[in-house]
Design a protein around this motif. Structure first.
Motif, mmCIF file in Angstrom:
data_model
loop_
_atom_site.group_PDB
_atom_site.id
_atom_site.type_symbol
_atom_site.label_atom_id
_atom_site.label_comp_id
_atom_site.label_asym_id
_atom_site.label_seq_id
_atom_site.Cartn_x
_atom_site.Cartn_y
_atom_site.Cartn_z
ATOM 1 N N PRO A 256 25.552 2.382 17.141
ATOM 2 C CA PRO A 256 24.481 3.329 16.523
ATOM 3 C C PRO A 256 23.671 4.039 17.743
ATOM 4 O O PRO A 256 23.124 4.922 17.308
ATOM 5 N N MET A 257 23.941 3.426 18.880
ATOM 6 C CA MET A 257 23.207 4.196 20.124
ATOM 7 C C MET A 257 23.765 5.212 20.790
ATOM 8 O O MET A 257 23.317 5.894 21.626
ATOM 9 N N LEU A 258 25.282 4.962 20.623
ATOM 10 C CA LEU A 258 26.000 5.887 21.394
ATOM 11 C C LEU A 258 25.652 7.344 21.513
ATOM 12 O O LEU A 258 25.639 8.203 20.500
ATOM 13 N N GLU A 259 26.027 7.933 22.719
ATOM 14 C CA GLU A 259 25.893 9.175 23.142
ATOM 15 C C GLU A 259 26.982 9.835 23.892
ATOM 16 O O GLU A 259 27.139 8.817 24.752
ATOM 17 N N ARG A 260 27.198 10.830 23.982
ATOM 18 C CA ARG A 260 28.005 11.567 25.190
ATOM 19 C C ARG A 260 27.434 11.004 26.633
ATOM 20 O O ARG A 260 26.267 11.360 26.744
ATOM 21 N N SER A 261 28.506 10.258 27.448
ATOM 22 C CA SER A 261 27.951 10.197 28.731
ATOM 23 C C SER A 261 27.579 11.204 29.579
ATOM 24 O O SER A 261 28.150 12.264 29.528
ATOM 25 N N THR A 262 26.960 11.005 30.557
ATOM 26 C CA THR A 262 26.408 12.136 31.650
ATOM 27 C C THR A 262 26.613 11.388 32.881
ATOM 28 O O THR A 262 26.914 10.357 33.086
ATOM 29 N N VAL A 263 26.580 12.327 34.018
ATOM 30 C CA VAL A 263 26.952 11.900 35.400
ATOM 31 C C VAL A 263 25.532 12.525 36.241
ATOM 32 O O VAL A 263 24.743 13.376 35.666
ATOM 33 N N LEU A 264 25.315 11.869 37.361
ATOM 34 C CA LEU A 264 23.928 12.017 37.871
ATOM 35 C C LEU A 264 23.903 13.324 38.466
ATOM 36 O O LEU A 264 25.056 13.839 38.979
ATOM 37 N N ASN A 265 22.724 14.007 38.384
ATOM 38 C CA ASN A 265 22.665 15.336 38.974
ATOM 39 C C ASN A 265 22.518 15.237 40.309
ATOM 40 O O ASN A 265 20.935 14.715 40.655
ATOM 41 N N GLU A 266 22.844 15.525 41.478
ATOM 42 C CA GLU A 266 22.411 15.257 42.654
ATOM 43 C C GLU A 266 21.278 15.936 43.145
ATOM 44 O O GLU A 266 20.724 15.611 44.228
ATOM 45 N N GLN A 267 21.223 17.190 42.411
ATOM 46 C CA GLN A 267 19.820 18.007 43.029
ATOM 47 C C GLN A 267 18.556 17.517 42.330
ATOM 48 O O GLN A 267 17.523 18.192 42.957
#
Ligand code: PD2
Ligand code: ZN
Length: 216
Positions: free
Chosen positions: A49-60
């Motif tokens: 029930p917790m899953l959401e689309r993954s993200t990547v680190l914003n290097e800025q």
């Protein structure tokens, strides 16, 4: 005496694993049967029930973003989660890696559907960017990663180390331990790794990133 033996059997259930060395440069190890089938199913059920689309680190240093390089769905377990199985697994990971439980980020669950992948990347944070510096301020570098396979796809989805020519086929219950840094603490460029596209079925993993210091 019998009581003590019984207690130690309960506490150490599944602590009796074998560590196989796949590579020493980079340092990569595989641990079959690190999790029981029941533990894998429990982690999947708990996270669904917790899953959401993954993200990547914003290097800025801005907000982490959705990116085609990482097409999975994921969730970090809340830090205050009261779950006996999760606590037991975290203790087991600490025993395996010799890093205290406090150095671990909370477990992240990832689900890859057909076509889902995580293109080659480093788990360590770049020191020279704002985003990297901000991540590093919460416990230092990610020195090691433990990936636990919760559900294997029917095809594809291998974890790959392109610079070390390694490809690990996911198997339910197996753990993969690798170090993102060398023994002297320097980031290891040979630790470049990725999750190959899933070609059939679904792949589920639990990832534990371990910091050089206490994570907060
Ligand atoms: O899903 C994988 O095999 C994989 C590959 C590379 C996961 C991660 N990195 C990660 O969670 O960092
Ligand atoms: Zn990774």
């Amino acid at each position: 005496m019998r009581v003590l033996l019984f207690i130690s059997m309960i506490c150490c259930s599944y602590a009796d694993y074998e560590i196989k060395t796949l590579s020493t440069h980079p340092r990569v190890y595989v641990i079959p049967n690190f999790l029981s089938e029941k533990e894998c199913d429990h982690l999947i059920e708990l996270s669904t029930p917790m899953l959401e689309r993954s993200t990547v680190l914003n290097e800025q240093g801005g907000i982490d973003s959705i990116d085609e390089r990482r097409s999975s769905y994921g969730a970090f377990f809340p830090t205050d989660l009261q779950d006996r199985t999760v606590r037991k697994i975290e203790r087991r990971i600490a025993d395996l890696t010799h890093y205290p439980v406090e150095n671990g980020e909370s477990i992240q669950i990832l689900r890859y559907k057909k076509g889902g992948e995580y293109q080659p990347h480093f788990d360590y944070f770049p020191r020279s960017t704002l985003g990297g510096a901000s991540a590093l301020s919460r416990g230092g570098q990610r020195v090691a990663t433990v990936i636990m396979y919760l559900k294997a796809p029917s095809a594809g989805g291998e974890t790959i180390f392109p610079r070390a020519n390694l490809s690990i086929v996911p198997k339910k219950g197996t753990a993969l331990l690798f170090y993102n840094c060398l023994e002297n603490g320097q980031e290891d460029p040979l630790s470049l790794h990725g999750g190959a596209p899933v070609k059939g079925g679904e792949k589920w993993i639990a990832t534990k990133w371990i910091r050089e210091g206490v994570f907060y």
